[in-house]
Design a protein around this motif. Structure first.
Motif, PDB file in Angstrom:
ATOM      1  N   ILE A 129       0.882  -1.188  -0.084  1.00  0.00           N
ATOM      2  CA  ILE A 129      -0.074   0.107   0.087  1.00  0.00           C
ATOM      3  C   ILE A 129       0.773   1.265   0.000  1.00  0.00           C
ATOM      4  O   ILE A 129       1.888   1.385   0.675  1.00  0.00           O
ATOM      5  CB  ILE A 129      -0.944  -0.036   1.102  1.00  0.00           C
ATOM      6  N   GLY A 130       0.739   2.223  -0.918  1.00  0.00           N
ATOM      7  CA  GLY A 130       1.653   3.430  -1.025  1.00  0.00           C
ATOM      8  C   GLY A 130       2.157   3.380  -2.457  1.00  0.00           C
ATOM      9  O   GLY A 130       2.520   4.288  -3.035  1.00  0.00           O
ATOM     10  N   ASP A 131       2.389   2.020  -2.836  1.00  0.00           N
ATOM     11  CA  ASP A 131       3.243   1.906  -4.270  1.00  0.00           C
ATOM     12  C   ASP A 131       2.364   2.301  -5.355  1.00  0.00           C
ATOM     13  O   ASP A 131       0.921   2.513  -5.237  1.00  0.00           O
ATOM     14  CB  ASP A 131       3.648   0.562  -4.340  1.00  0.00           C
ATOM     15  N   TYR A 132       2.698   2.798  -6.332  1.00  0.00           N
ATOM     16  CA  TYR A 132       2.042   3.246  -7.652  1.00  0.00           C
ATOM     17  C   TYR A 132       1.944   2.100  -8.611  1.00  0.00           C
ATOM     18  O   TYR A 132       2.928   1.117  -8.683  1.00  0.00           O
ATOM     19  CB  TYR A 132       2.413   4.309  -8.280  1.00  0.00           C
ATOM     20  N   LEU A 133       1.174   1.986  -9.539  1.00  0.00           N
ATOM     21  CA  LEU A 133       0.900   0.954 -10.564  1.00  0.00           C
ATOM     22  C   LEU A 133       1.144   1.755 -12.092  1.00  0.00           C
ATOM     23  O   LEU A 133       0.397   2.747 -12.332  1.00  0.00           O
ATOM     24  CB  LEU A 133      -0.404   0.219 -10.593  1.00  0.00           C
ATOM     25  N   ASP A 134       2.124   1.600 -12.605  1.00  0.00           N
ATOM     26  CA  ASP A 134       2.334   2.024 -14.066  1.00  0.00           C
ATOM     27  C   ASP A 134       1.977   1.118 -15.032  1.00  0.00           C
ATOM     28  O   ASP A 134       2.290  -0.072 -15.151  1.00  0.00           O
ATOM     29  CB  ASP A 134       3.742   2.549 -14.126  1.00  0.00           C
ATOM     30  N   ILE A 135       1.057   1.693 -15.972  1.00  0.00           N
ATOM     31  CA  ILE A 135       0.622   0.704 -17.094  1.00  0.00           C
ATOM     32  C   ILE A 135       0.735   1.245 -18.500  1.00  0.00           C
ATOM     33  O   ILE A 135       0.439   2.380 -18.731  1.00  0.00           O
ATOM     34  CB  ILE A 135      -1.027   0.479 -17.070  1.00  0.00           C
ATOM     35  N   ALA A 136       1.659   0.389 -19.448  1.00  0.00           N
ATOM     36  CA  ALA A 136       1.881   1.026 -20.559  1.00  0.00           C
ATOM     37  C   ALA A 136       1.046   0.378 -21.582  1.00  0.00           C
ATOM     38  O   ALA A 136       1.194  -0.935 -21.763  1.00  0.00           O
ATOM     39  CB  ALA A 136       3.363   0.615 -21.150  1.00  0.00           C
ATOM     40  N   ILE A 137       0.344   1.161 -22.336  1.00  0.00           N
ATOM     41  CA  ILE A 137      -0.876   0.331 -23.102  1.00  0.00           C
ATOM     42  C   ILE A 137      -0.262   0.699 -24.591  1.00  0.00           C
ATOM     43  O   ILE A 137       0.084   1.632 -24.910  1.00  0.00           O
ATOM     44  CB  ILE A 137      -2.138   1.314 -23.137  1.00  0.00           C
ATOM     45  N   THR A 138      -0.607  -0.365 -25.323  1.00  0.00           N
ATOM     46  CA  THR A 138       0.060  -0.043 -26.853  1.00  0.00           C
ATOM     47  C   THR A 138      -1.124  -0.881 -27.531  1.00  0.00           C
ATOM     48  O   THR A 138      -1.868  -1.878 -27.426  1.00  0.00           O
ATOM     49  CB  THR A 138       1.116  -1.727 -26.825  1.00  0.00           C
ATOM     50  N   PRO A 139      -1.639   0.037 -28.605  1.00  0.00           N
ATOM     51  CA  PRO A 139      -2.628  -0.278 -29.192  1.00  0.00           C
ATOM     52  C   PRO A 139      -2.410  -1.494 -30.127  1.00  0.00           C
ATOM     53  O   PRO A 139      -1.316  -1.745 -30.667  1.00  0.00           O
ATOM     54  CB  PRO A 139      -2.912   1.118 -30.129  1.00  0.00           C
ATOM     55  N   PRO A 140      -3.228  -2.116 -30.631  1.00  0.00           N
ATOM     56  CA  PRO A 140      -3.273  -3.300 -31.313  1.00  0.00           C
ATOM     57  C   PRO A 140      -2.282  -3.137 -32.941  1.00  0.00           C
ATOM     58  O   PRO A 140      -1.929  -3.972 -33.120  1.00  0.00           O
ATOM     59  CB  PRO A 140      -4.626  -4.081 -31.460  1.00  0.00           C
ATOM     60  N   ASN A 141      -2.529  -2.242 -33.295  1.00  0.00           N
ATOM     61  CA  ASN A 141      -1.924  -1.713 -34.821  1.00  0.00           C
ATOM     62  C   ASN A 141      -0.501  -1.648 -34.555  1.00  0.00           C
ATOM     63  O   ASN A 141      -0.018  -1.287 -35.644  1.00  0.00           O
ATOM     64  CB  ASN A 141      -2.596  -0.657 -35.344  1.00  0.00           C
ATOM     65  N   ARG A 142       0.042  -1.512 -33.458  1.00  0.00           N
ATOM     66  CA  ARG A 142       1.531  -1.184 -33.344  1.00  0.00           C
ATOM     67  C   ARG A 142       1.972  -2.371 -32.568  1.00  0.00           C
ATOM     68  O   ARG A 142       1.412  -3.053 -31.571  1.00  0.00           O
ATOM     69  CB  ARG A 142       1.856   0.026 -32.348  1.00  0.00           C
ATOM     70  N   ALA A 143       3.322  -2.837 -33.001  1.00  0.00           N
ATOM     71  CA  ALA A 143       3.877  -3.791 -32.262  1.00  0.00           C
ATOM     72  C   ALA A 143       4.262  -3.682 -30.915  1.00  0.00           C
ATOM     73  O   ALA A 143       4.516  -2.511 -30.633  1.00  0.00           O
ATOM     74  CB  ALA A 143       5.095  -4.416 -33.055  1.00  0.00           C
TER      75      ALA A 143
END
Length: 153
Positions: A129-143
């Motif tokens: 608790i207190g940590d962050y979550l980082d999410i890198a989203i890559t669209p399907p049209n890009r590898a």
């Protein structure tokens, strides 16, 4: 010389998790930061009390799976709902030896497909608790970006 832990993902998954009664346990506030570039934020973007502007706040529990978190992010970002969209998860935590933050890659999910990391939980990855979550989203049209996570083989 830096030392790295030799604990594999399989060993982490073997640790027994205490079941969480979501009716009786208060949820935690998970601060999530997303990018649509397919790359995670730099660790220095979290320095000195600063955080990236793309914050999403989610109330959840420690037993939340990456697939569950993926579906919550897709509710907020319609463009991420496309089949084949890649989600790369990393925990952002303060380094106990200094005033900097570190990123730890914890898994990936793909919209519309089942994957090995879908059932991975925050608790199993030693999220605190207190940590962050980082999410890198890559669209399907890009590898998707090359996965630099070390493999146990």
């Amino acid at each position: 010389m830096a030392l790295e832990s030799r604990i594999t993902q399989e060993e982490i998954k073997k640790e027994p998790e205490k079941p969480i009664d979501r009716e009786k346990t208060c949820p935690l506030l998970l601060r999530v930061f997303t990018t649509n570039s397919g790359r995670h934020h730099r660790a220095d973007e979290f320095a000195r009390g600063n955080v990236p502007s793309s914050e999403l706040q989610i109330y959840t529990w420690m037993d939340a799976t990456l697939k569950e978190l993926t579906s919550l992010v897709k509710e907020v970002y319609p463009e991420a709902r496309k089949k084949g969209t890649h989600f790369s998860f990393a925990i952002v935590f303060p380094d106990p030896r200094g005033k900097v933050y570190r990123l730890k890659d914890i898994g990936n999910t793909v919209s519309g497909r089942k994957g090995a990391d879908d059932s991975m939980t925050l608790q199993s990855q030693r999220f605190q608790i207190g940590d962050y979550l980082d999410i890198a989203i890559t669209p399907p049209n890009r590898a998707p970006p090359l996965n630099t996570r070390m493999r146990p083989f």
